[in-house]
Write an enzyme that holds these catalytic residues in place. Sequence first.
Site, mmCIF file in Angstrom:
data_model
loop_
_atom_site.group_PDB
_atom_site.id
_atom_site.type_symbol
_atom_site.label_atom_id
_atom_site.label_comp_id
_atom_site.label_asym_id
_atom_site.label_seq_id
_atom_site.Cartn_x
_atom_site.Cartn_y
_atom_site.Cartn_z
ATOM 1 C CE LYS A 137 -28.390 117.304 40.007
ATOM 2 N NZ LYS A 137 -28.354 117.602 41.680
ATOM 3 C CD GLU B 128 -17.665 104.921 48.279
ATOM 4 O OE1 GLU B 128 -16.898 105.611 48.228
ATOM 5 O OE2 GLU B 128 -18.492 104.927 47.336
ATOM 6 C CB CYS C 49 -14.749 108.671 46.680
ATOM 7 S SG CYS C 49 -14.320 110.282 45.948
ATOM 8 C CD GLU D 93 -13.983 111.649 42.069
ATOM 9 O OE1 GLU D 93 -13.700 110.616 42.480
ATOM 10 O OE2 GLU D 93 -14.477 112.579 42.895
ATOM 11 N N GLY E 210 -20.021 111.333 41.810
ATOM 12 C CA GLY E 210 -21.043 110.943 42.688
ATOM 13 C C GLY E 210 -20.775 109.031 42.867
ATOM 14 C CB ALA F 184 -26.436 103.449 41.786
ATOM 15 C CB THR F 185 -26.007 108.468 40.208
ATOM 16 O OG1 THR F 185 -26.962 108.388 41.390
ATOM 17 C CG2 THR F 185 -26.385 109.803 39.549
#
Length: 496
Positions: free
Chosen positions: A188, A398, A297, A262, A240, A243-244
Amino acid sequence: MPSHAAQMPLPAVRLPAVHLRVGAEALTTGSGGSFDHINPATGRVQAQIPLAGPDEVNAAIDAAALAFTQWRACKPAARRDALLRLADLVQAHGDEFARIAVLENGSPVRIGSTLVAHAREWLKYYAGWADKLEGSVTGSFIQGGDFTYTQPEPYGVIGVIITWNVPLISLAMKIAPALAAGNTVVVKPSELTPFTSELFAQLAIEAGIPPGVINMVPGTAQAGNALVVHRKVQKMSFTGGPATARKIMAACAEHLKPSVMELGGKSANIIFKGANLDLAVANAVYMGLGALAGQACILGSRLLVQDDIYDEVLQRLLVATQAMPRGIPDDPQVLFGPVINAAACERILGIIDSAQSKGAGQLVAGGKRMGGTLAEGYFIEPTIFADVDPLSDLAQQEVFGPVLSVIRFSDEAQAVAIANNTVYGLAAYLYSQDVTQVHRVADQLRAGSVYVNGAARLPPHAPFGGLGESGFGREGGKPGLDEFIRPKTVCVAPLG
């Protein structure tokens, strides 16, 4: 003054029409609706893309499960050769990938070109592992004992969710080891960057990878949730934010499904007295501000500078930042482009305003949206805060944008303490000419990767990943392959 290249014409490359790649089908519509894709450099809609919903995701998983039997049974050399052909095709279409990235997420073409080369190397590296998977004999007793051995097995269908900042690299990092090990994948991609994935899928078909081995279902969180909860998906690989990731892990827990995460970072970049300041400052500006407008990141967004050289480094930073070429990212001279969309622009500017109102540091450069010929795009000035409080939100959270926090330290112990005082643990950087200090500090830094006297690198042979809220699991090297293999133990009892 920095160059502004907004008057440059947009790239002539034609964006590929995005499809939902479900087995052998290339669908032009999806039950998730559609999405107006906006060029970050202009703020204008440039394409409408189909979005997968649960129906297409479920069909893609079924296609991947069906293709798994065939792909697993392929001779390892056949999987190897298909991945090598794909690597060569990615290289052959390198200019197209780089120019797609310009339109897709605002990545400067000079950066996009280097990412193509990295993606090719990741594909080639894991292609080389496909025919080198080995089991081992763990017990061999001629007289009266069991003969015990292990054999490596693929999981089956791997669910892959990638973010929008470096989609080509993410595809290569995740798909190559999964396929080399004999798995199939349902990917996805973000709806913000579907064009790179479309071209990648087309090239995979051209490389001879059978239909259903790689399925692409761009979509929103609805599609991602359908992928995570499906029982036929044996493992998830996600890039990502934390939170996700928490939501994905909670869904995976329902079926005790393993995952690789990651995630984000707030990496410290430490400059000690005696360091090569030309190199250190150039890389600090590149990583903290220039590369992808700070939207990665791994980048060193906290710059820790020793007292003795603090004023000199800060002055050098301001000069280098002012000179950094910025503008429409198709200009080969441009290093600094837009952020991804209007929401990101608003969020980052909100962080800057909050930091100022709370006295988190002294704003010495940037802080505003860029105007003039760049006003319609999502351009934020390269922003530097000096004398940042290391405990402030600005230093701890971040930003994922072109905001650099400069922090003063007195000695080595304080530098390590500040660097490690974060919930993240993805990367760290240090600049020193003292080799003893290099090894001593690197040993103490709480990070998955430590880069010494250089910028971030992602060589395919080296494991990459974090700890804490930067995630777990590894991509790269043999550990990255092992994430997609589970060993089976076979015990053969003695006859008679």
